[in-house]
Motif scaffolding. Sequence first.
Motif, PDB file in Angstrom:
ATOM      1  N   PRO A  31       0.826  -1.210   0.000  1.00  0.00           N
ATOM      2  CA  PRO A  31       0.000   0.000   0.000  1.00  0.00           C
ATOM      3  C   PRO A  31       0.859   1.260   0.000  1.00  0.00           C
ATOM      4  O   PRO A  31       1.950   1.288   0.565  1.00  0.00           O
ATOM      5  CB  PRO A  31      -0.819  -0.123   1.286  1.00  0.00           C
ATOM      6  N   GLN A  32       0.348   2.290  -0.678  1.00  0.00           N
ATOM      7  CA  GLN A  32       1.006   3.591  -0.701  1.00  0.00           C
ATOM      8  C   GLN A  32       0.795   4.294   0.645  1.00  0.00           C
ATOM      9  O   GLN A  32      -0.153   3.980   1.379  1.00  0.00           O
ATOM     10  CB  GLN A  32       0.450   4.444  -1.837  1.00  0.00           C
ATOM     11  N   PRO A  33       1.660   5.260   0.985  1.00  0.00           N
ATOM     12  CA  PRO A  33       1.533   5.948   2.281  1.00  0.00           C
ATOM     13  C   PRO A  33       0.137   6.502   2.546  1.00  0.00           C
ATOM     14  O   PRO A  33      -0.383   6.366   3.665  1.00  0.00           O
ATOM     15  CB  PRO A  33       2.575   7.068   2.181  1.00  0.00           C
ATOM     16  N   HIS A  34      -0.482   7.092   1.521  1.00  0.00           N
ATOM     17  CA  HIS A  34      -1.816   7.667   1.753  1.00  0.00           C
ATOM     18  C   HIS A  34      -2.866   6.589   1.995  1.00  0.00           C
ATOM     19  O   HIS A  34      -3.893   6.837   2.648  1.00  0.00           O
ATOM     20  CB  HIS A  34      -2.231   8.549   0.565  1.00  0.00           C
ATOM     21  N   GLU A  35      -2.632   5.358   1.498  1.00  0.00           N
ATOM     22  CA  GLU A  35      -3.589   4.275   1.697  1.00  0.00           C
ATOM     23  C   GLU A  35      -3.519   3.716   3.108  1.00  0.00           C
ATOM     24  O   GLU A  35      -4.488   3.105   3.586  1.00  0.00           O
ATOM     25  CB  GLU A  35      -3.321   3.164   0.680  1.00  0.00           C
ATOM     26  N   LEU A  36      -2.406   3.940   3.777  1.00  0.00           N
ATOM     27  CA  LEU A  36      -2.257   3.451   5.145  1.00  0.00           C
ATOM     28  C   LEU A  36      -3.112   4.236   6.144  1.00  0.00           C
ATOM     29  O   LEU A  36      -3.264   3.822   7.288  1.00  0.00           O
ATOM     30  CB  LEU A  36      -0.780   3.526   5.557  1.00  0.00           C
ATOM     31  N   ARG A  37      -3.676   5.343   5.677  1.00  0.00           N
ATOM     32  CA  ARG A  37      -4.553   6.127   6.558  1.00  0.00           C
ATOM     33  C   ARG A  37      -5.927   5.499   6.707  1.00  0.00           C
ATOM     34  O   ARG A  37      -6.727   5.937   7.522  1.00  0.00           O
ATOM     35  CB  ARG A  37      -4.712   7.550   6.001  1.00  0.00           C
ATOM     36  N   TYR A  38      -6.194   4.469   5.880  1.00  0.00           N
ATOM     37  CA  TYR A  38      -7.507   3.834   5.887  1.00  0.00           C
ATOM     38  C   TYR A  38      -7.391   2.366   6.302  1.00  0.00           C
ATOM     39  O   TYR A  38      -6.307   1.808   6.376  1.00  0.00           O
ATOM     40  CB  TYR A  38      -8.130   3.895   4.483  1.00  0.00           C
ATOM     41  N   ASN A  39      -8.537   1.756   6.525  1.00  0.00           N
ATOM     42  CA  ASN A  39      -8.591   0.319   6.734  1.00  0.00           C
ATOM     43  C   ASN A  39      -8.001  -0.371   5.501  1.00  0.00           C
ATOM     44  O   ASN A  39      -8.160   0.095   4.377  1.00  0.00           O
ATOM     45  CB  ASN A  39     -10.050  -0.106   6.951  1.00  0.00           C
ATOM     46  N   TYR A  40      -7.315  -1.498   5.702  1.00  0.00           N
ATOM     47  CA  TYR A  40      -6.614  -2.164   4.601  1.00  0.00           C
ATOM     48  C   TYR A  40      -7.541  -2.590   3.459  1.00  0.00           C
ATOM     49  O   TYR A  40      -7.096  -2.760   2.310  1.00  0.00           O
ATOM     50  CB  TYR A  40      -5.829  -3.376   5.115  1.00  0.00           C
ATOM     51  N   LEU A  41      -8.840  -2.769   3.731  1.00  0.00           N
ATOM     52  CA  LEU A  41      -9.781  -3.169   2.684  1.00  0.00           C
ATOM     53  C   LEU A  41     -10.221  -1.991   1.813  1.00  0.00           C
ATOM     54  O   LEU A  41     -10.789  -2.204   0.737  1.00  0.00           O
ATOM     55  CB  LEU A  41     -11.012  -3.833   3.301  1.00  0.00           C
ATOM     56  N   HIS A  42      -9.944  -0.788   2.270  1.00  0.00           N
ATOM     57  CA  HIS A  42     -10.421   0.407   1.570  1.00  0.00           C
ATOM     58  C   HIS A  42      -9.964   0.440   0.117  1.00  0.00           C
ATOM     59  O   HIS A  42     -10.752   0.704  -0.799  1.00  0.00           O
ATOM     60  CB  HIS A  42      -9.940   1.669   2.298  1.00  0.00           C
ATOM     61  N   ARG A  43      -8.696   0.162  -0.131  1.00  0.00           N
ATOM     62  CA  ARG A  43      -8.183   0.277  -1.500  1.00  0.00           C
ATOM     63  C   ARG A  43      -8.748  -0.801  -2.424  1.00  0.00           C
ATOM     64  O   ARG A  43      -8.736  -0.646  -3.646  1.00  0.00           O
ATOM     65  CB  ARG A  43      -6.652   0.237  -1.513  1.00  0.00           C
ATOM     66  N   PHE A  44      -9.259  -1.880  -1.829  1.00  0.00           N
ATOM     67  CA  PHE A  44      -9.867  -2.918  -2.659  1.00  0.00           C
ATOM     68  C   PHE A  44     -11.324  -2.606  -2.978  1.00  0.00           C
ATOM     69  O   PHE A  44     -11.804  -2.933  -4.066  1.00  0.00           O
ATOM     70  CB  PHE A  44      -9.725  -4.270  -1.972  1.00  0.00           C
ATOM     71  N   TRP A  45     -12.014  -1.977  -2.052  1.00  0.00           N
ATOM     72  CA  TRP A  45     -13.374  -1.517  -2.338  1.00  0.00           C
ATOM     73  C   TRP A  45     -13.375  -0.621  -3.575  1.00  0.00           C
ATOM     74  O   TRP A  45     -14.265  -0.687  -4.419  1.00  0.00           O
ATOM     75  CB  TRP A  45     -13.939  -0.734  -1.145  1.00  0.00           C
ATOM     76  N   ARG A  46     -12.344   0.218  -3.688  1.00  0.00           N
ATOM     77  CA  ARG A  46     -12.275   1.185  -4.784  1.00  0.00           C
ATOM     78  C   ARG A  46     -11.949   0.531  -6.125  1.00  0.00           C
ATOM     79  O   ARG A  46     -12.076   1.158  -7.168  1.00  0.00           O
ATOM     80  CB  ARG A  46     -11.226   2.253  -4.459  1.00  0.00           C
ATOM     81  N   LYS A  47     -11.539  -0.734  -6.092  1.00  0.00           N
ATOM     82  CA  LYS A  47     -11.168  -1.431  -7.320  1.00  0.00           C
ATOM     83  C   LYS A  47     -12.200  -2.474  -7.754  1.00  0.00           C
ATOM     84  O   LYS A  47     -11.975  -3.219  -8.717  1.00  0.00           O
ATOM     85  CB  LYS A  47      -9.802  -2.118  -7.145  1.00  0.00           C
ATOM     86  N   LEU A  48     -13.315  -2.551  -7.056  1.00  0.00           N
ATOM     87  CA  LEU A  48     -14.335  -3.530  -7.423  1.00  0.00           C
ATOM     88  C   LEU A  48     -14.907  -3.215  -8.800  1.00  0.00           C
ATOM     89  O   LEU A  48     -15.043  -2.044  -9.172  1.00  0.00           O
ATOM     90  CB  LEU A  48     -15.459  -3.537  -6.387  1.00  0.00           C
ATOM     91  N   PRO A  49     -15.246  -4.242  -9.572  1.00  0.00           N
ATOM     92  CA  PRO A  49     -15.782  -4.001 -10.914  1.00  0.00           C
ATOM     93  C   PRO A  49     -17.236  -3.552 -10.874  1.00  0.00           C
ATOM     94  O   PRO A  49     -17.947  -3.808  -9.895  1.00  0.00           O
ATOM     95  CB  PRO A  49     -15.668  -5.374 -11.582  1.00  0.00           C
ATOM     96  N   GLN A  50     -17.655  -2.903 -11.931  1.00  0.00           N
ATOM     97  CA  GLN A  50     -19.070  -2.608 -12.084  1.00  0.00           C
ATOM     98  C   GLN A  50     -19.805  -3.928 -12.312  1.00  0.00           C
ATOM     99  O   GLN A  50     -19.213  -4.923 -12.729  1.00  0.00           O
ATOM    100  CB  GLN A  50     -19.295  -1.704 -13.299  1.00  0.00           C
ATOM    101  N   HIS A  51     -21.097  -3.945 -12.050  1.00  0.00           N
ATOM    102  CA  HIS A  51     -21.880  -5.138 -12.338  1.00  0.00           C
ATOM    103  C   HIS A  51     -21.833  -5.400 -13.841  1.00  0.00           C
ATOM    104  O   HIS A  51     -22.077  -4.511 -14.644  1.00  0.00           O
ATOM    105  CB  HIS A  51     -23.332  -4.945 -11.877  1.00  0.00           C
ATOM    106  N   GLY A  52     -21.491  -6.627 -14.195  1.00  0.00           N
ATOM    107  CA  GLY A  52     -21.339  -6.979 -15.603  1.00  0.00           C
ATOM    108  C   GLY A  52     -19.901  -6.942 -16.075  1.00  0.00           C
ATOM    109  O   GLY A  52     -19.598  -7.380 -17.185  1.00  0.00           O
ATOM    110  N   GLN A  53     -18.999  -6.436 -15.226  1.00  0.00           N
ATOM    111  CA  GLN A  53     -17.582  -6.347 -15.566  1.00  0.00           C
ATOM    112  C   GLN A  53     -16.775  -7.400 -14.791  1.00  0.00           C
ATOM    113  O   GLN A  53     -17.273  -8.018 -13.853  1.00  0.00           O
ATOM    114  CB  GLN A  53     -17.056  -4.950 -15.241  1.00  0.00           C
ATOM    115  N   VAL A  54     -15.520  -7.558 -15.184  1.00  0.00           N
ATOM    116  CA  VAL A  54     -14.626  -8.536 -14.562  1.00  0.00           C
ATOM    117  C   VAL A  54     -13.422  -7.812 -13.975  1.00  0.00           C
ATOM    118  O   VAL A  54     -12.796  -6.991 -14.653  1.00  0.00           O
ATOM    119  CB  VAL A  54     -14.140  -9.586 -15.587  1.00  0.00           C
TER     120      VAL A  54
END
Length: 273
Positions: free
Chosen positions: A80-103
Amino acid sequence: MAQNLKNLDLSIELDKKMYKKKLKVLQYEMLNAQQFLLKNKIGLILVFEGLDAAGKGGAIKRLVERIDPRGYVVHPISAPQPHELRYNYLHRFWRKLPQHGQVAIFDRSWYGRVLVERIEGFATKDEWSRAYEEINNFEEMLTAGDYIIIKFWLHVSDGEQLKRFTEREANPYKAWKLTDEDWRNREKTPYYIEAANEMFEKTDKKNTPWILVAGDDKKYARIHVLQETIAHIEREAQKRGLHLTNVLDNGQAQHIESSQEAVQEKKEKQKVK
């Protein structure tokens, strides 16, 4: 019974002719599955974990090689980047989830909390111990909605890993894949295997299964990943009252087939010359 890496048969092989035959069929089925997911607005999340040089990149490449490039994204996950350490570790993965219908494909994932962060001491014992339940809740929320999750662990023997490391070191086109950290991690392989087995025990769920893949033979591993992905999509479709039928019309199918044959014919002519 919980899955365990010691029970994985790494000697399985697939001959080249059968590999090519199966790959052609399965890549078409994967394209069809992608179009099915798009049509039904179901998101697909694929997680790839495993030892270094286990073949994750090669398996991902064959998985997406024939599907619509507009419908998928591969996320290579590093520290994780320094700014990502300010959040819960799952935060950066929530932001990368696909749209419905995407992979969305994760080359490494949130399981780093119970693997590398556990082993390297980047997470305290309290943090990585409670992460199993946090991850299960995270994945359950997604699969209770319009997402399908499949998790792959690609595994290789110590001897095969050493062989691949040595080949990478000598190949200028692959040397970038090998780092001093990779060599150092070989000494920690027993710890990673121990952590992985505990991870399977606590996070291998019916809706979000772990698929253990024998990776000593790359051809077998790539085919196995494709087969398991398509099979799980089909099971999840049935649970939703849907059927993974051929959503590509005959014209599209014939066009794909003829295009592939034309490319192969061109290659054969070039060989003759």
